[in-house]
Structures are given as C-alpha cells and as structure tokens.
Design a protein around this motif. Structure first.
Motif, PDB file in Angstrom:
ATOM      1  N   ASP B  36       0.865  -1.182   0.000  1.00 11.70           N
ATOM      2  CA  ASP B  36       0.000   0.000   0.000  1.00 11.70           C
ATOM      3  C   ASP B  36       0.896   1.224   0.000  1.00 11.70           C
ATOM      4  O   ASP B  36       1.835   1.300   0.793  1.00 11.70           O
ATOM      5  CB  ASP B  36      -0.867   0.024   1.269  1.00 11.70           C
ATOM      6  CG  ASP B  36      -1.985  -0.993   1.226  1.00 11.70           C
ATOM      7  OD1 ASP B  36      -2.516  -1.227   0.130  1.00 11.70           O
ATOM      8  OD2 ASP B  36      -2.304  -1.559   2.290  1.00 11.70           O
ATOM      9  N   GLU B  38       1.341   4.017   1.438  1.00 15.10           N
ATOM     10  CA  GLU B  38       0.953   4.864   2.570  1.00 15.10           C
ATOM     11  C   GLU B  38       2.211   5.388   3.246  1.00 15.10           C
ATOM     12  O   GLU B  38       3.311   4.867   3.028  1.00 15.10           O
ATOM     13  CB  GLU B  38       0.093   4.064   3.552  1.00 15.10           C
ATOM     14  CG  GLU B  38       0.804   2.856   4.129  1.00 15.10           C
ATOM     15  CD  GLU B  38      -0.041   2.084   5.137  1.00 15.10           C
ATOM     16  OE1 GLU B  38      -1.240   1.923   4.914  1.00 15.10           O
ATOM     17  OE2 GLU B  38       0.532   1.643   6.140  1.00 15.10           O
ATOM     18  N   ALA B  39       2.014   6.421   4.062  1.00 10.63           N
ATOM     19  CA  ALA B  39       3.164   7.061   4.712  1.00 10.63           C
ATOM     20  C   ALA B  39       3.955   6.039   5.519  1.00 10.63           C
ATOM     21  O   ALA B  39       3.390   5.234   6.248  1.00 10.63           O
ATOM     22  CB  ALA B  39       2.679   8.187   5.630  1.00 10.63           C
ATOM     23  N   GLY B  40       5.244   6.052   5.350  1.00 13.03           N
ATOM     24  CA  GLY B  40       6.099   5.222   6.195  1.00 13.03           C
ATOM     25  C   GLY B  40       6.328   3.812   5.711  1.00 13.03           C
ATOM     26  O   GLY B  40       7.080   3.064   6.326  1.00 13.03           O
ATOM     27  N   ALA B  43       9.892   3.179   4.905  1.00  9.44           N
ATOM     28  CA  ALA B  43      10.676   3.159   6.146  1.00  9.44           C
ATOM     29  C   ALA B  43      10.534   1.811   6.845  1.00  9.44           C
ATOM     30  O   ALA B  43      11.480   1.295   7.438  1.00  9.44           O
ATOM     31  CB  ALA B  43      10.224   4.281   7.078  1.00  9.44           C
ATOM     32  N   ARG B  44       9.351   1.219   6.777  1.00  8.24           N
ATOM     33  CA  ARG B  44       9.148  -0.100   7.393  1.00  8.24           C
ATOM     34  C   ARG B  44      10.031  -1.149   6.727  1.00  8.24           C
ATOM     35  O   ARG B  44      10.632  -1.991   7.390  1.00  8.24           O
ATOM     36  CB  ARG B  44       7.687  -0.546   7.247  1.00  8.24           C
ATOM     37  CG  ARG B  44       6.770   0.099   8.208  1.00  8.24           C
ATOM     38  CD  ARG B  44       5.320  -0.352   8.007  1.00  8.24           C
ATOM     39  NE  ARG B  44       4.440   0.770   8.255  1.00  8.24           N
ATOM     40  CZ  ARG B  44       4.174   1.233   9.463  1.00  8.24           C
ATOM     41  NH1 ARG B  44       4.685   0.654  10.529  1.00  8.24           N
ATOM     42  NH2 ARG B  44       3.394   2.278   9.629  1.00  8.24           N
ATOM     43  N   VAL B  95       2.286  -5.257   7.738  1.00 11.51           N
ATOM     44  CA  VAL B  95       0.849  -5.173   7.485  1.00 11.51           C
ATOM     45  C   VAL B  95       0.516  -4.591   6.106  1.00 11.51           C
ATOM     46  O   VAL B  95      -0.319  -5.149   5.391  1.00 11.51           O
ATOM     47  CB  VAL B  95       0.134  -4.438   8.637  1.00 11.51           C
ATOM     48  CG1 VAL B  95      -1.326  -4.178   8.309  1.00 11.51           C
ATOM     49  CG2 VAL B  95       0.246  -5.257   9.925  1.00 11.51           C
ATOM     50  N   PRO B  96       1.104  -3.465   5.666  1.00 10.84           N
ATOM     51  CA  PRO B  96       0.748  -2.948   4.334  1.00 10.84           C
ATOM     52  C   PRO B  96       1.391  -3.688   3.155  1.00 10.84           C
ATOM     53  O   PRO B  96       1.221  -3.253   2.023  1.00 10.84           O
ATOM     54  CB  PRO B  96       1.218  -1.484   4.366  1.00 10.84           C
ATOM     55  CG  PRO B  96       2.003  -1.301   5.584  1.00 10.84           C
ATOM     56  CD  PRO B  96       1.984  -2.537   6.404  1.00 10.84           C
ATOM     57  N   VAL B  97       2.099  -4.772   3.388  1.00 10.26           N
ATOM     58  CA  VAL B  97       2.669  -5.540   2.284  1.00 10.26           C
ATOM     59  C   VAL B  97       1.625  -6.540   1.789  1.00 10.26           C
ATOM     60  O   VAL B  97       1.106  -7.335   2.560  1.00 10.26           O
ATOM     61  CB  VAL B  97       3.958  -6.279   2.725  1.00 10.26           C
ATOM     62  CG1 VAL B  97       4.376  -7.304   1.690  1.00 10.26           C
ATOM     63  CG2 VAL B  97       5.079  -5.272   2.959  1.00 10.26           C
ATOM     64  N   HIS B  98       1.320  -6.469   0.493  1.00  7.40           N
ATOM     65  CA  HIS B  98       0.331  -7.388  -0.084  1.00  7.40           C
ATOM     66  C   HIS B  98       0.971  -8.669  -0.589  1.00  7.40           C
ATOM     67  O   HIS B  98       0.460  -9.751  -0.371  1.00  7.40           O
ATOM     68  CB  HIS B  98      -0.398  -6.721  -1.263  1.00  7.40           C
ATOM     69  CG  HIS B  98      -1.299  -5.612  -0.846  1.00  7.40           C
ATOM     70  ND1 HIS B  98      -2.647  -5.784  -0.678  1.00  7.40           N
ATOM     71  CD2 HIS B  98      -1.040  -4.322  -0.544  1.00  7.40           C
ATOM     72  CE1 HIS B  98      -3.191  -4.642  -0.299  1.00  7.40           C
ATOM     73  NE2 HIS B  98      -2.232  -3.733  -0.205  1.00  7.40           N
TER      74      HIS B  98
END
Lengths: 584, 186
Positions: B36, B38-40, B43-44, B95-98
C-alpha cells in the motif's frame, strides 16, 4: 447512518464500539480533548497510572489475563517515549495492545514543537503496525483497523498517533463493520498434507514430545482444551516454555515442567533425546535451544505457528505447519482419531521409563534451612497456601521469576503473566494492577525481586487509589540475583554493581502509600505472614528477606546443549566457557 | 528407532522452499514487494533490513497503481538461502505488504536499470566516448562542446561495463536508478 463528531469523541466512540471497558493512561497537553470526552461519559473506565510504562504493562496484564486487547492512552513526546519499553515488551511476547498517543498539531509536526517526538518513527520497529492520523475523517476507520491488526494473526501492539488538531476537528464517524480490514487476514487453517505427515510421525514415533508455547494461550481457550485432549489421548510427554505455562495443567500426568535455560532436567533431556518434537506455538527462542547446532540432534521437528517468519528462523522444521494453534490442533486430533488413534505403545513405555529416571534426579532440590528463608521455600509455601484459589501470578524479571516458574503450578491458561521475550524488570507490579482490574475478586500476586520492584514502585499509588488488593511478594535478597549468579559463573565472582544498597524500608514505604507492609525474616513465621497478606483487603507489600546467595538451578549455561545442564550441587565455578560468555 | 519415514530437510508440499540449511553460499535475489502506498511504508521495509542486519544492494520504489494506491518496491539483496527465506517471511509480515515475489526463484525474469553518465573530454577521447555509447545503445540527453550526458538502460552488469569503459574517457558523475524487474511471460 453517518455521524459527524470531533476526533476526540470518535476515539471514545470507537473504543465503546470495540467493547473496551478499561483504558490505562496518563493525560497531557496533546491528549486533552480525548480526556475531556472521557470525563463526559461513564461507560469506559480510565485508570490513571503514575508513569506511562506502568500504563502499558498494566494493559498487558489486562490483555494476558482476559484474552482481550489492552488499551493505553498517553500524551505526545515523553508520554509516548515512556511507553516504548512496554510496547516492545508486548511485541516480543505477542500481546494485543492498542496504544493511543497524542501528537502536536499537524501543522507543527516536524517543527521540534513542545513535547514533540517522532512517535511513529520511534515505535515503527516495536509495534506490529502504527499510524499517524492526518485527517479526522480517517480516524475512526484507523481505530477499528488497529483493533483488527492487534488481535488478528499473531497478536501484538499497535499504536495510533493522533495530532491535537485532528482531535478537535469534526469528521464523519465510521462504524466498525464498515472499516476496511480485509487485506490483513492471516491464514488460520494449516495445510492438510503437512498435518497428515505430522499425524503419520505421531503414529510411529518412539520418543515423542510436545513442546508448547505462548501461541497456545494466544490462540484461545479452545487451543488449551485441544492440547489437553491430544496429550492425554496420545500419552506423549509435554513441556512448555515460560510463556506457555498453564496451557497444559501442572497437575496433568504427562507434564514434565518448563524447559529451557532454567527448565527442569527431565524436560530438557527429553527435548534433547526425543525422536519427534512437536512445537506448538513456540518459537525456538535462544533461552530454549541453547547451542543451536546441538539442539535435539536426533529428532524430526514439527512446528505449528501462525507467523510464517517463526518457521525456520533458527531451527529448521521438517514438518512446518502455518496456522492458528486451535485450528491446526482440531485437524490433528480429528485426523489422528480417524486413523485409529495409533501410537507406538511399547516404545512409549521405554521412553517414559527413561523420563522417570531423569525425574529421580529431583533437579529442583535445594538445601533447606531452619533459620533463613530460602527463596524456593518461600515459593513452595506461597504455592501451598494459595493453591486452589482463584489465583493469578505476575512476576518481575530475574531469579525470582525462574523460581516462580519452577515452583508454582498453573492449572489453566491466562493465569501467569511474566515478561518472557524482552525480560523487562518493572513489568510485574503494573501488570498485576491490570490483572486485578480485570478480575476484581481474584487473588493477584506479583512475585518480585526488590530490584525489579523498585523500577515501577510508583504504581503503588495507582493500586491504592483504585483499591486494588494486589499482593507484592518480594523475595528480597538485597542483590540483583540473576546478575550476581552470572557474575559468579562468568566473571570470576567480581560482583560489579549487583547488590542493592540503600534499600528502602519496604514496610514504611507501603505505609507511606497507604498500603499494608509486612516483613518476614524467619521461616517459622512465613505461613502466618503469607496468610496475613492474603487476608488483607488492600494492596500489600510483602518484604520476604531471603537467603542472599542462592543460585537458580538447573541451568543450561549459554552456548551449551540441553544435556550439559548444571544442577544445584554441581561445581559452578567458571562453568561457562569463553564462547558462551557472549551469548548473555 | 523405526524410521519416521520423513526425509529430513525436505518440504514436500510445504509453503517453504527448504534447501540445505548448512549452505553458506551467498546468493543474490531480486524481490518484488507490492505494498500500500501509505506514509512510512518504505521506512518499514528499510527498517526491517537494517534492524535485522540484511543487505540491500539496490532498491527502487514507485507507485504503480494510482487508483489502488499500490507501490512496487524492487529489492536486490544478498544472503544465504536461509536468510533470503527469512527476509521474504519478514517482509510478508509487514501489514501494508500485499505480496512478496522472489523473481530469482519464481522463474525467468527481466531486470533493467537506467543510468545517466556525465563524461567530459575533448578530441579523441570525446569521439571514443561517443562511439562506445553507440555500441551500448546509450542516448545523448545533454551535450556541450566539452561534455555529454548519456542515458543508458540495461542490466546492472551492462551498466557496470559501460562505466568501466567511460572511466578513462572522462567520467565525471553517474546516477543509477537501481533495478526494476518483472517476471517473463503472461
């Protein structure tokens, strides 16, 4: 129906919609609008702690003893940074937490404003996920997503950073059922072919063992039930990590006791010599494996874990099964039964005979004393006098923690709260506060050392304010006992800064807070003193002065395999080689 | 003991590619990570690599689906087979990794990198630089009487080779995008 409300009100509304009953927090400038909303309602109870670290540990205690997520509310800057230790603790032990932090207004972010810290940056590596909310319209959905992420899959702490202008502004509230959470759906069911291979292995194994961990407890009560059913039906021995105590009852006939660095002799030797190891919700932590190259060299290893990254991280799994413990165990039990409940009974009799031989070593034996309270004796008496009660045990970190794990028996899950992964001194007292709030009628005891206990002693104010009758059972040896033990073993007995000078008078300290203080120095008085502690309706600080130089055994020295265990009567001088010294 | 009938170190039907755990061979893998936007999120991913001591040889990121707000991160990394496997599992946990794709093991793939080279020189060197650029199918995107900026696309190896040739001819500066990669076929 859409509802317009301020961001601050959204926070309270979302917590209500998520079924939150208690919030642990500490107010400050950047969360004042949320505190104003909390003031104007009665459904959610706010517990004012005395330090933000205490809030997080209390939420952890609440979460671990209930299975529900713990909620924390703190302000920006120092409020958030004080929470970091607790958040990291929850990450390492997979405890579901939702931490809400205030932030300076969006237009001041990055400006080095008063009480500004890059909270999402600081907490990125110590949360499961975190969010900085920039628009009030998105706040409610993020709050619901946060609860979903914290509690789904491998649980963990999440953090939402909410700037003050987002709290003041008005936006549209999103109900929980409308929040998008589909993208994060970890797999629950295990692969049936892998489960079949596990069942095949169970049918023929000669020396099997169940090695269970915190994942069984996190999976829910059904997982513990299924574990008990499977263990009792197969007759396999079962051991557990520190995190998993209580999933299988300590009184169960197949129970070997805890394994690991200070685990029981029979449990560790059974792990070393087994031919089939079934890891259920544990993660082959280095406190468990010892020297990886020599870890259980002759076994086929099955590993059930909901987190794919746990599998093959340190120990290669021959039968990896990714899934939720309860879901996987349900399939294992069903399949094993349908294939005729086969086990290798002849081989098991021999296996159990060997285990019985190991048990005869009586590895927890210690030299009793009629004049000084031995810490082990204190815990044996605590166990005897509290057994059968509605009891919850927390601990701090150190020797007392290991003795508590060895000498106290847990019959049910969610009854044992201890900082396993991070090893956070100062965890137990605030955790006991969280547990007592969730279980007001229960007997909640924090087994502590005087060093750990002092790290969050300010929470006595919280316990007194909310009439929480938590019992602080301090095994006071006036030493940082585990540090001292390691210095004995590793550093030539040079006790660098491992003793406690200028300790407070704990009885007066308790009284200064408005709590009860009890001191006990004589083994003959111990039972009565413990009964006084239990009987008192309020928080008690129990200063149990114990033998100062007792070491905690058994012990697997760092860098050694399971079968190189030190026992109590062994010579311990320089027992750890130079290569082990670096392994902590 | 009776054989348990399970070949050790293998993973028939497993979700994992279990190779020899003792192999100390360092492998280079190209990973495509769909996230996704999204911000950061970057960085993750980077924080994961630095926090756990993994290597990043090259990293590119850009939004590839503007409507869905998804970005594609292409990472070239090195490590033992076990480390590469752990990197993929850890990436998958964010979490935002698909999706996480290992283009090195999932079949044939194409890899391309774009680079800009500033080469300054006069006379014979300038002519030679131009001639080599032609051979490498580099384009001239800026020119003065004393310098060129070449644009070249290719595998990292081709760009390395071009850089080696340009160095004695007056290479002043170089900018590389890092690797973008896709699997071959539909």
């Amino acid at each position: 129906m859409t509802q317009a409300m301020t961001g601050a009100k959204m926070v309270v509304q979302a917590l209500k919609d998520q079924g939150v009953e208690v919030v642990f927090g500490y107010p400050g400038g950047a969360v004042l609008p949320i505190y104003d909303e909390i003031f104007q309602q009665n459904e959610i109870r706010h517990i004012l702690v005395r330090h933000e670290q205490g809030a997080v540990h209390a939420a952890e205690g609440y979460a671990r003893s209930t299975g529900k997520p713990g909620v924390v509310l703190v302000t920006s800057g120092p409020g958030a940074t004080n929470a970091v230790t607790g958040i990291t603790d929850a990450l390492l032990d997979s405890i579901p937490l939702v931490v809400l932090t205030g932030q300076v207004p969006t237009f001041m972010v990055g400006n080095d404003a008063f009480q500004e810290a890059d909270t999402v940056g600081i907490t990125r590596p110590c949360t499961k996920h975190n969010w900085l909310v920039k628009e009030t319209d998105k706040l409610a959905e993020i709050l619901h997503q946060a609860f979903h992420v914290a509690t789904t899959g491998r649980p963990g702490p999440v953090l939402i950073d909410i700037p003050k202008d987002v709290q003041f502004a008005t936006g549209t509230y999103t109900e929980p059922r409308r929040a998008k959470v589909d993208h994060y759906r970890p797999r629950l069911k295990g692969d049936m072919e892998a489960i079949t291979r596990l069942v095949e292995a169970m049918e023929t194994a000669e020396r099997p063992i169940f090695y269970t961990g915190g994942g069984v407890i996190n999976s829910g009560d059904a997982a513990s039930q299924l574990l008990r059913e499977l263990v009792d039906a197969t007759g396999f021995p079962v051991t557990s990590t520190l995190m998993g105590l209580g999933a299988y009852p300590a009184s169960g006939k197949n129970w070997l006791g805890m394994l690991g660095m200070h685990g029981l002799y029979e449990a560790n030797l059974a792990m070393h010599d087994c031919d089939l190891m079934i890891n259920i919700g544990a993660r082959f932590d280095d406190r468990i494996t010892g020297r990886v190259a020599d870890f259980s060299p002759h076994s086929v290893k099955a590993h059930i874990d909901i987190d794919p990254s746990s599998i093959n991280k340190t120990i290669r799994a021959d039968i990896p099964i990714i899934g939720d413990v309860a879901h996987v165990l349900e399939d294992v039990v069903r399949l094993w039964k349908s294939r005729g409940r086969k086990v290798n009974k002849t081989a098991h009799a021999k296996w159990w005979a060997r285990i019985e031989e190991w048990k005869k070593i009586d590895c927890l034996k210690y030299e009793p004393s009629g004049t000084i309270i031995k810490p082990q004796y204190a815990l044996q008496r605590l166990e005897a006098l509290t057994k059968g009660r509605d009891r919850y045990i927390c601990t701090e970190v150190g020797q007392h923690q290991m003795w508590a794990a060895q000498f106290l028996g847990f019959e049910a899950p969610k009854r044992w709260m201890t900082s396993g992964g991070l090893g956070t001194m100062g965890y137990g007292f605030p955790a006991s506060i969280g547990v007592q709030l969730a279980h007001p009628e229960a007997l909640v005891i924090n087994v502590a050392g005087e060093g750990s206990w002092l790290m969050n002693m300010q929470e006595m104010g919280t316990a007194v304010q909310y009439h929480l009758p938590v019992k602080q059972f301090i095994l006071n040896n006036e030493r940082l006992g585990m540090v001292r033990q390691w210095q004995t073993l590793l550093h030539g007995g040079r006790y660098s800064h491992s003793w406690s000078e200028a300790l407070p008078d704990f009885v007066k300290l308790a009284e200064a807070f408005g709590a009860k203080g009890i001191q006990c120095t004589d083994p003959a008085d111990l039972d009565d003193a413990i009964m006084d502690m239990i009987a008192y309706d309020g928080p008690v600080l129990f200063d149990c002065l114990v033998e100062k130089h007792e070491n905690c055994f058994p012990m697997i020295p760092s860098g050694e395999p399971h079968n190189k265990m030190l026992l109590g009567n062994a010579s311990t001088d320089d027992a750890i080689g130079a290569s082990g010294a670096v392994l902590v | 003991m009776a054989a348990l009938n399970i070949e050790k170190g293998t993973s028939r039907h497993s979700a994992y590619d279990l190779r020899d755990p003792n192999a100390e061979t360092i492998e280079t893998h190209t990973l495509a990570v769909l996230v996704d936007n999204e911000a950061g999120v970057l960085a993750r991913v980077i924080g994961l690599f630095s926090g756990r001591g993994y290597n990043i040889d090259s990293l590119t990121v850009a939004e590839v689906d503007h409507e869905g707000h998804t970005s594609r991160i292409t990472i070239v990394t090195t490590g033992t087979a076990a480390v590469i496997e752990q990197i993929k599992a850890q990436l998958g946990r964010i979490v935002p990794v698909h999706e996480v794709h290992d283009l090195t093991t999932e079949g044939p793939s194409v890899e391309r990198e774009l680079a800009l080279f500033k080469v300054a020189g006069k006379g014979e060197k300038r002519v030679e630089a131009m001639r080599l650029a032609d051979i490498f199918r580099a384009n001239v995107v800026d020119s003065t009487l004393e310098s060129f900026v070449f644009e070249i696309t290719g595998t990292p190896g081709k760009i390395d080779a071009f850089a080696d040739l340009m160095r004695p001819l007056g290479l002043r500066e170089m900018a590389r995008t890092g690797v973008a990669a896709l699997s071959r076929g539909a």
